[in-house]
Design a protein around this motif. Structure first.
Motif, short mmCIF file in Angstrom:
data_model
loop_
_atom_site.label_atom_id
_atom_site.label_comp_id
_atom_site.label_asym_id
_atom_site.label_seq_id
_atom_site.Cartn_x
_atom_site.Cartn_y
_atom_site.Cartn_z
N LEU A 55 -0.70 -6.05 -1.90
CA LEU A 55 -1.48 -4.82 -2.03
C LEU A 55 -2.43 -4.64 -0.84
CD1 LEU A 55 -2.39 -5.01 -5.84
CD2 LEU A 55 -0.24 -4.38 -4.76
N VAL A 56 -2.80 -3.38 -0.63
CA VAL A 56 -3.66 -3.02 0.51
C VAL A 56 -4.92 -2.35 -0.02
CG1 VAL A 56 -3.81 -1.70 2.65
CG2 VAL A 56 -1.60 -2.65 1.92
N GLU A 57 -6.06 -2.95 0.27
CA GLU A 57 -7.36 -2.37 -0.09
C GLU A 57 -7.87 -1.59 1.11
OE1 GLU A 57 -10.13 -0.85 -1.27
OE2 GLU A 57 -10.00 -2.36 -2.87
N SER A 58 -7.87 -0.26 1.01
CA SER A 58 -8.21 0.52 2.21
C SER A 58 -9.65 0.98 2.26
CB SER A 58 -7.26 1.72 2.37
OG SER A 58 -7.49 2.68 1.38
N HIS A 59 -10.45 0.63 1.25
CA HIS A 59 -11.88 1.00 1.35
C HIS A 59 -12.74 0.06 0.51
CE1 HIS A 59 -15.12 4.11 2.06
NE2 HIS A 59 -15.69 3.24 1.22
N ILE A 60 -13.43 -0.82 1.20
CA ILE A 60 -14.36 -1.74 0.51
C ILE A 60 -15.49 -2.06 1.47
CG2 ILE A 60 -13.28 -3.93 1.17
CD1 ILE A 60 -13.56 -4.74 -1.87
N VAL A 116 -4.02 -8.68 -3.29
CA VAL A 116 -4.32 -7.99 -2.02
C VAL A 116 -3.99 -8.91 -0.84
CG1 VAL A 116 -6.23 -7.12 -0.60
CG2 VAL A 116 -6.07 -6.47 -3.01
N GLY A 117 -3.44 -8.33 0.23
CA GLY A 117 -3.17 -9.11 1.44
C GLY A 117 -3.76 -8.47 2.69
N PHE A 118 -4.26 -7.22 2.50
CA PHE A 118 -4.80 -6.45 3.64
C PHE A 118 -6.05 -5.70 3.16
CE2 PHE A 118 -0.26 -6.83 3.94
CZ PHE A 118 -0.03 -7.17 5.28
N ILE A 119 -7.09 -5.76 3.97
CA ILE A 119 -8.35 -5.10 3.59
C ILE A 119 -8.90 -4.33 4.78
CG2 ILE A 119 -10.79 -5.54 3.05
CD1 ILE A 119 -9.92 -7.93 1.36
N ARG A 120 -9.30 -3.08 4.52
CA ARG A 120 -10.14 -2.37 5.51
C ARG A 120 -11.55 -2.35 4.94
NH1 ARG A 120 -9.04 3.62 7.92
NH2 ARG A 120 -7.65 2.51 9.35
N THR A 121 -12.46 -3.04 5.62
CA THR A 121 -13.84 -3.08 5.15
C THR A 121 -14.74 -2.27 6.07
OG1 THR A 121 -15.73 -4.48 4.56
CG2 THR A 121 -14.33 -5.27 6.36
N LYS A 141 -11.66 -13.66 11.26
CA LYS A 141 -10.93 -14.72 11.94
C LYS A 141 -10.60 -15.87 10.98
CE LYS A 141 -11.59 -17.05 16.29
NZ LYS A 141 -12.62 -17.41 17.27
N GLU A 142 -11.63 -16.20 10.20
CA GLU A 142 -11.51 -17.35 9.29
C GLU A 142 -10.43 -17.16 8.23
OE1 GLU A 142 -15.70 -18.79 8.83
OE2 GLU A 142 -15.01 -18.99 6.76
N ILE A 143 -10.34 -15.95 7.67
CA ILE A 143 -9.42 -15.77 6.55
C ILE A 143 -8.08 -15.16 6.99
CG2 ILE A 143 -11.43 -15.49 5.03
CD1 ILE A 143 -10.61 -12.61 4.55
N ALA A 144 -7.90 -15.00 8.30
CA ALA A 144 -6.65 -14.39 8.81
C ALA A 144 -5.38 -15.06 8.26
CB ALA A 144 -6.64 -14.40 10.33
N PRO A 145 -5.37 -16.38 8.02
CA PRO A 145 -4.14 -16.97 7.49
C PRO A 145 -3.74 -16.43 6.12
CG PRO A 145 -5.57 -18.67 8.40
CD PRO A 145 -6.36 -17.40 8.37
N TRP A 146 -4.71 -15.89 5.35
CA TRP A 146 -4.34 -15.41 4.01
C TRP A 146 -4.74 -13.97 3.72
CZ3 TRP A 146 -8.91 -14.74 1.08
CH2 TRP A 146 -10.02 -15.50 1.47
N CYS A 147 -5.41 -13.31 4.64
CA CYS A 147 -5.74 -11.90 4.42
C CYS A 147 -6.05 -11.24 5.76
CB CYS A 147 -6.94 -11.78 3.49
SG CYS A 147 -7.37 -10.09 3.09
N GLU A 148 -5.44 -10.08 5.99
CA GLU A 148 -5.66 -9.37 7.26
C GLU A 148 -6.77 -8.34 7.06
OE1 GLU A 148 -1.98 -8.53 9.34
OE2 GLU A 148 -2.75 -6.54 9.80
N ILE A 149 -7.76 -8.37 7.96
CA ILE A 149 -8.93 -7.50 7.81
C ILE A 149 -9.03 -6.50 8.96
CG2 ILE A 149 -11.46 -7.47 7.74
CD1 ILE A 149 -11.12 -9.13 5.54
N LEU A 395 1.39 -13.49 -10.26
CA LEU A 395 1.70 -14.91 -10.47
C LEU A 395 1.95 -15.66 -9.16
CD1 LEU A 395 4.09 -14.80 -13.58
CD2 LEU A 395 1.58 -14.95 -13.49
N LEU A 396 2.37 -14.91 -8.13
CA LEU A 396 2.65 -15.55 -6.84
C LEU A 396 2.28 -14.56 -5.74
CD1 LEU A 396 4.19 -17.88 -5.18
CD2 LEU A 396 6.12 -16.30 -5.20
N SER A 397 1.63 -15.07 -4.71
CA SER A 397 1.31 -14.20 -3.58
C SER A 397 1.72 -14.91 -2.29
CB SER A 397 -0.18 -13.88 -3.56
OG SER A 397 -0.47 -12.98 -2.50
N VAL A 398 2.41 -14.18 -1.43
CA VAL A 398 2.90 -14.73 -0.16
C VAL A 398 2.38 -13.86 0.98
CG1 VAL A 398 4.98 -15.20 1.21
CG2 VAL A 398 4.97 -15.67 -1.26
N HIS A 399 1.74 -14.50 1.96
CA HIS A 399 1.21 -13.75 3.11
C HIS A 399 1.84 -14.27 4.39
CE1 HIS A 399 -1.66 -11.05 5.03
NE2 HIS A 399 -1.94 -12.00 5.90
#
Ligand SMILES: [Zn+2]
Length: 416
Positions: A55-60, A116-121, A141-149, A395-399
Motif C-alpha cells: 500500500l501507498v500512504e500519500s499524505h501523512i 504500507v511500503g511507500f509513504i509521502r510525508t 535513509k534508515e528505514i529505506a530497506p523496508w519503506c520508501e519515503i 499476513l505477509l509483507s514483501v518490500h
C-alpha cells in the motif's frame, strides 16, 4: 521466494508468484507438479488469499506523529487550535531531532505493519533550523530497506505568514526534500495565497520536483486555490505532477462552480490526497446543524476520471488523536462518507491506497506484473470486498523482494 496459491485481480484461477532479485520474475496459474519438482527457496502458501501491491500512504505527517497531549490536548478539536499547539510545541523546544526520529519511525512502523511500503510525508519547514527535515532525512535513509519515503517541504505556518517561510521551503529543497508544498488558505490574504501557489510551482520547475499543496483545508466555499493549482499546472505543462491535498472547501462549492472547475482539474491531470477520517473530525465545527461533511466530493472526482487517493494524515498528533496507519480503515471511512458503498467502488477499493497514490508519487515499476519491483502484501481475505468488510489484516509483507514481516491468521477456535 515463491508465493503460492494467490488470488490476484484479473485472474480467475489461483496463481503462483516468483520473486527473484527484488523483482517479480513470473506469475502463472498454480501447478503443484511443477512447483514440487523445482527449487525456489522460501515458499509461502497464500491458501487462496488476496495478494496486492504494497500500500501507498500519500499524505501523512511523520514529524508530528505520537505527540498528542504534549504540551496540551486539543480541547476544541479544531484545526486552528492544533496549529497553535504545534507552534507552542516548537517554541518550547519539545521537538529534539532524537524525539522526532523515534516517534516518526514508530509511526512508519505502524503503517508498514498494515501493509504500507511507500509513504509521502509532509515535514514542517517553518523552523529556521529545519530540525524536523534533518530528522526525517535520517529516518528516510534508515528505514529505506523496508519503506520508501518521499518528503514534502511543507510550510505549516505559511510561506508569507511566517518570517522567511518561502526561503525556508527553498532551503528544504536544497537540503534534500523531494516535493514542494504550500498552504495557501493560511496565508495573510487571498493574494498571498495565490502568490504561494505560484511560488511553489516556480520552485518545482527550478528543482525538478513535484508539487503537493495543502489546498483549501478550510470550511470556506470562497477558498478556491485548487483552481489556481489547475491553472498553474496546465500553464507550465506539468500535467499529472501536482497533488491537491485535502480540498475540503470543495465540499461547499456550488454545482455551477464545480461544473466549471472539473474540466480544468481534469485537463491539468490533478491528483488528490483525501483524508476522510481526519477531515470528518476537524471540519464543520462552529457551524450550525446539520454539520457539513467537510470531505471533498470523492465520487464526483472519481467519476470524472480524476486520480484520488485516501490517506491517514495523522497518527496521534494535535490535529487528530487517533490513527495507526491502517489504510483499509481509511478506505472504509472514505467510501462511507463518499456514498460509494457499491460494487463499482468496493470491489476495486484498494485502488485508493495502491495504484492511485502510486501514480501521485510517481513510483517506478509499481504493481504485480512480471518485471515489476516485488512489493506486495497478502491479506487475510479472498477479495477486496472481504478485505474492506472484515478489516482484514496483512499476513505477509514483501518490500523490494525482502520479507518485512509475517503474522499468523488470527482465526478463533470456536468451542460451541
Ligand atoms: Zn496534512
Amino acid at each position: 521466494m515463491l508465493i503460492r496459491n494467490a488470488t490476484i485481480r484479473g485472474e480467475e484461477k489461483l496463481v503462483d508468484i516468483l520473486v527473484d532479485e527484488g523483482r517479480i520474475a513470473w506469475v502463472h496459474s498454480s501447478d503443484p507438479e511443477f512447483i514440487e519438482s523445482s527449487e525456489f527457496g522460501e515458499v509461502y502458501d497464500a491458501e487462496g488469499r488476496y495478494v496486492a501491491p504494497q500500500l501507498v500512504e500519500s499524505h501523512i505527517h511523520l514529524d508530528y506523529a505520537n505527540t498528542a497531549g504534549v504540551p496540551r490536548d486539543n480541547a476544541s478539536g479544531t484545526l486552528f487550535e492544533a496549529i497553535e499547539i504545534w507552534r507552542e510545541r516548537k517554541e518550547q523546544g519539545l521537538n529534539s531531532p532524537e524525539e522526532i526520529k523515534s516517534k516518526a519511525v514508530a509511526a512508519a512502523r505502524s503503517a508498514v505493519s498494515h501493509g504500507v511500503g511507500f509513504i509521502r510525508t509532509h515535514v514542517d519547514v517553518t523552523d529556521p533550523e529545519l530540525v524536523a527535515l534533518g530528522a526525517l532525512l535520517e529516518v528516510k535513509k534508515e528505514i529505506a530497506p523496508w519503506c520508501e519515503i518521499q518528503i514534502v517541504a511543507f510550510p505549516q505556518n505559511g510561506m508569507y505568514a511566517y518570517p522567511d517561510g518561502s526561503t525556508l521551503v527553498e532551503k528544504a529543497l536544497q537540503e534534500g526534500a523531494d516535493v514542494v508544498g504550500a498552504i495557501p488558505h493560511l496565508e495573510p490574504t487571498r493574494e498571498d495565497g495565490v502568490r504561494s501557489v505560484k511560488h511553489a510551482f516556480d520552485l518545482a520547475e527550478k528543482y525538478g520536483v513535484r508539487v503537493d499543496i495543502h489546498c483549501d483545508e478550510i470550511d470556506d466555499e470562497q477558498s478556491r486555490f485548487v483552481e489556481v493549482m489547475a491553472a498553474e499546472t496546465s500553464a507550465r505543462t506539468m500535467f499529472g505532477l501536482a497533488n491537491v491535498s485535502h480540498a475540503v472547501a470543495m465540499s461547499y462549492y456550488t454545482s455551477g462552480f464545480m461544473a466549471r472547475l472539473l474540466p480544468k482539474m481534469n485537463a491539468a491531470e490533478l491528483n488528490f490526497s483525501i483524508c476522510p477520517n481526519e477531515n470528518l473530525h476537524l471540519q464543520g465545527r462552529g457551524l450550525s446543524y446539520p454539520v457539513p461533511r467537510g470531505v471533498a466530493p470523492v465520487k464526483q472526482l472519481v467519476d470524472f476520471g480524476l486520480n484520488v487517493a485516501f490517506c491517514q494524515d495523522s497518527i496521534s498528533d494535535p490535529w487528530y488523536p487517533m490513527g495507526n496507519g491502517d489504510l483499509v480503515r481509511i478506505v472504509d471511512t472514505g467510501l462511507h462518507v463518499g456514498h460509494m458503498l457499491t460494487p463499482a467502488y468496493f470491489d476495486r477499493c484498494l485502488d485508493f491506497v495502491t495504484t492511485n497514490p502510486a501514480k501521485t508519487l510517481g513510483i517506478d515499476d509499481y504493481g504485480l506484473g512480471v518485471g515489476k519491483r516485488a512489493n506486495l502484501v497478502v491479506f487475510d481475505a479472498g477479495s477486496e470486498r472481504e478485505i474492506l468488510q472484515q478489516s482484514a489484516p496483512v499476513l505477509l509483507s514483501v518490500h523490494d523482494g525482502k520479507k518485512v514481516f509475517e503474522r499468523p491468521s488470527a482465526q478463533a477456535s470456536w468451542s460451541i
